[in-house]
Design a protein around this motif. Sequence first.
Motif, PDB file in Angstrom:
ATOM      1  N   ILE A 120      -5.622  41.310  33.355  1.00  0.00           N
ATOM      2  CA  ILE A 120      -5.832  39.903  33.695  1.00  0.00           C
ATOM      3  C   ILE A 120      -4.992  39.079  32.724  1.00  0.00           C
ATOM      4  O   ILE A 120      -5.059  39.290  31.508  1.00  0.00           O
ATOM      5  CB  ILE A 120      -7.307  39.501  33.601  1.00  0.00           C
ATOM      6  CG1 ILE A 120      -8.175  40.371  34.515  1.00  0.00           C
ATOM      7  CG2 ILE A 120      -7.503  38.019  33.943  1.00  0.00           C
ATOM      8  CD1 ILE A 120      -9.676  40.140  34.375  1.00  0.00           C
ATOM      9  N   ILE A 121      -4.195  38.160  33.251  1.00  0.00           N
ATOM     10  CA  ILE A 121      -3.339  37.321  32.431  1.00  0.00           C
ATOM     11  C   ILE A 121      -3.663  35.855  32.702  1.00  0.00           C
ATOM     12  O   ILE A 121      -3.926  35.474  33.840  1.00  0.00           O
ATOM     13  CB  ILE A 121      -1.843  37.614  32.712  1.00  0.00           C
ATOM     14  CG1 ILE A 121      -0.941  36.900  31.705  1.00  0.00           C
ATOM     15  CG2 ILE A 121      -1.466  37.291  34.145  1.00  0.00           C
ATOM     16  CD1 ILE A 121       0.522  37.338  31.803  1.00  0.00           C
ATOM     17  N   THR A 122      -3.727  35.059  31.644  1.00  0.00           N
ATOM     18  CA  THR A 122      -3.909  33.616  31.811  1.00  0.00           C
ATOM     19  C   THR A 122      -2.737  32.898  31.160  1.00  0.00           C
ATOM     20  O   THR A 122      -2.230  33.308  30.105  1.00  0.00           O
ATOM     21  CB  THR A 122      -5.223  33.117  31.190  1.00  0.00           C
ATOM     22  OG1 THR A 122      -5.184  33.287  29.778  1.00  0.00           O
ATOM     23  CG2 THR A 122      -6.422  33.834  31.772  1.00  0.00           C
ATOM     24  N   LEU A 123      -2.320  31.820  31.796  1.00  0.00           N
ATOM     25  CA  LEU A 123      -1.144  31.065  31.373  1.00  0.00           C
ATOM     26  C   LEU A 123      -1.492  29.594  31.245  1.00  0.00           C
ATOM     27  O   LEU A 123      -2.260  29.058  32.054  1.00  0.00           O
ATOM     28  CB  LEU A 123      -0.013  31.247  32.387  1.00  0.00           C
ATOM     29  CG  LEU A 123       0.376  32.710  32.609  1.00  0.00           C
ATOM     30  CD1 LEU A 123       1.013  32.907  33.961  1.00  0.00           C
ATOM     31  CD2 LEU A 123       1.301  33.175  31.494  1.00  0.00           C
ATOM     32  N   VAL A 124      -0.951  28.964  30.233  1.00  0.00           N
ATOM     33  CA  VAL A 124      -1.235  27.548  29.978  1.00  0.00           C
ATOM     34  C   VAL A 124       0.059  26.817  29.671  1.00  0.00           C
ATOM     35  O   VAL A 124       1.076  27.424  29.289  1.00  0.00           O
ATOM     36  CB  VAL A 124      -2.222  27.371  28.806  1.00  0.00           C
ATOM     37  CG1 VAL A 124      -3.557  28.022  29.118  1.00  0.00           C
ATOM     38  CG2 VAL A 124      -1.639  27.925  27.510  1.00  0.00           C
ATOM     39  N   LEU A 125       0.016  25.519  29.834  1.00  0.00           N
ATOM     40  CA  LEU A 125       1.143  24.675  29.449  1.00  0.00           C
ATOM     41  C   LEU A 125       1.055  24.354  27.961  1.00  0.00           C
ATOM     42  O   LEU A 125      -0.014  23.989  27.457  1.00  0.00           O
ATOM     43  CB  LEU A 125       1.132  23.379  30.258  1.00  0.00           C
ATOM     44  CG  LEU A 125       1.614  23.469  31.713  1.00  0.00           C
ATOM     45  CD1 LEU A 125       1.302  22.191  32.456  1.00  0.00           C
ATOM     46  CD2 LEU A 125       3.114  23.775  31.754  1.00  0.00           C
ATOM     47  N   THR A 126       2.168  24.500  27.257  1.00  0.00           N
ATOM     48  CA  THR A 126       2.221  24.083  25.855  1.00  0.00           C
ATOM     49  C   THR A 126       3.042  22.817  25.685  1.00  0.00           C
ATOM     50  O   THR A 126       3.116  22.244  24.607  1.00  0.00           O
ATOM     51  CB  THR A 126       2.821  25.197  24.978  1.00  0.00           C
ATOM     52  OG1 THR A 126       4.118  25.556  25.477  1.00  0.00           O
ATOM     53  CG2 THR A 126       1.920  26.423  25.000  1.00  0.00           C
TER      54      THR A 126
END
Length: 586
Positions: A120-126
């Motif tokens: 499971i991978i989660t991605l966010v804006l930096t």
Amino acid sequence: MSKLVDFPTSLPAIPIPENTNAAEVVASFVSRLEHLKKSDFKDDAVWRDTFALAGTSRTFYGPSPITAAWHETTKRSKAGLFSLNEKTARIIRSPLGPHWIQGKFSFETSADPPTTCSGIITLVLTSASEWRIWTLRSILEQLKGESNVDVLARVNGTEQATNGHSEERHFDCIVIGGGPSGLSQGGRLKALGISYVVLDTHPKVGDNWKLRYDSTRLHTSREYSHLPFERTFGPEYQEWLTKDDLAEGYQRWVAKYDINIWTGTTVVSGSWDSSNKKWTLRTKRDGKDEQSITGSFIVVAGGAGGQVPKMPEYPNREKFRGLVLHSAEYRNAFQWKGKRGVVVGTANTGHDVADDMLQAGLSSVTMIQRGNTYILPAEYYKKTADLYYNATVPTEAGDRESLTQPMAIVDLLSQINLHHLTNMERPRFDALEGAGFKLDRYGSIIDHLYNRMGGHYIDVGTSAKISKGLIKIQTSTPVSYTETGILFDDGTELEADVVVFATGFEGNMRYLVRDVFGEEIAEQMGDFWGLDKEGELNGVWKGTGHPAMWYHGGTIGQQRFYSRFIALQIKAKMLGTPLVVYDKTP
């Protein structure tokens, strides 16, 4: 003991635009998994591996430690064939702030032992346009070429579990303890074709629950409470399962899957022969003469805690004319109608016993509170649990989503949600404090479960009775018994006819090992429970100091889910290709 708030991670802060294509974003990162760079990660990213690449459960923090461990373990295990399940890519927008994109992927390893895995991978804006990995999870699924640890065929059994069906004297694995952890373990071992026996001291399956105090019921939801392979408790069962519900469900499950459990069996002693790599146990079954059984592996399945009561001693107990007992001996309060009841302890059992006393008609009920107590209303808990455990989500999917998350992230997410709900009902908690209850209003349920192993109360209704003064609170420190009650450090005396100590049990399963196998093996095994410096639980479910023994316990959901990893570790060892443990410290 680690505190969850000390771990170097945080919740994402930048909102995700409405027109974001989640599948495209996730796909771009899954395609990089074989060659991840530090620049792919958020500054406080977290990777948790659950036996897939590290051969154990490990959590890594920050881009440099993550990439170093990831490259070494993927290379060593020959990991590849990373593939995104596009249907799982979605944007998650919490109404309280954090936004992220999540997707699920699969991969395989071809080194010994070859495996299939998931992630499971989660991605966010930096920034306005820069995507980074926030959390990464990798999970061992199956050993290639072997039977499925998550599937066990039903057999034609009766609805009543029997006391074992095998007179064998040697087993691949011996499971000590026949509660939900031991039963789950037995089922997983059987699914992998591993010969086993589950040993339990109680006369019947389910007695570890059925013989508890009369009002015992789970404070966690029905959907969280199943055993492996099926929904053990269907909609015909009530939401908050009673001890009798649990016993009935376990008996039906054991019969349905023909689990080899020897009830009424006490382990007298055990020893390890390192030259033959074999355990020998002296057992006494159904009160008959002692007999020996042998096994290659042992699982000590003590469940959510131990069976040895913890009970503070106060001077002059012999002077007290009333009754003193621990909650382990308690059944109900009806025989004390009209008397004065005192409960020492304000966690779940203390509240249950006090409520029992009130309903039984005692003339007064007082709880002695020795420290601040975290109160979590059951409806708050259920609102969170229902996201993963409900009638439409398969239990195994809920387990992977809920129980593989890095503990520090679970803590941050639970606190932001639960504290918000608490703030929405300030009068409820004000009233409790107004009644003299020492309240930890903004506690961490994760810290209570995984560091303290309890000490909290999931409120199923007793808090309101305290707020109304129906149950009194005494917060001074007991110093001595008197003839008619308990004396406190402020000079006051509380009169009592019966005192019940709801002060818990010895939770470190190490003492069980010491009692049966001796000090040397107990020293090798080390401690059970409590979080280590990575946020992983000590000892449980993974290899510890002894190559042929495991601890198994935790919450009911953890007992169900993590039994699969113990079984997979044992099967890999039996095949001569044990999981390779990555033990480097970043």
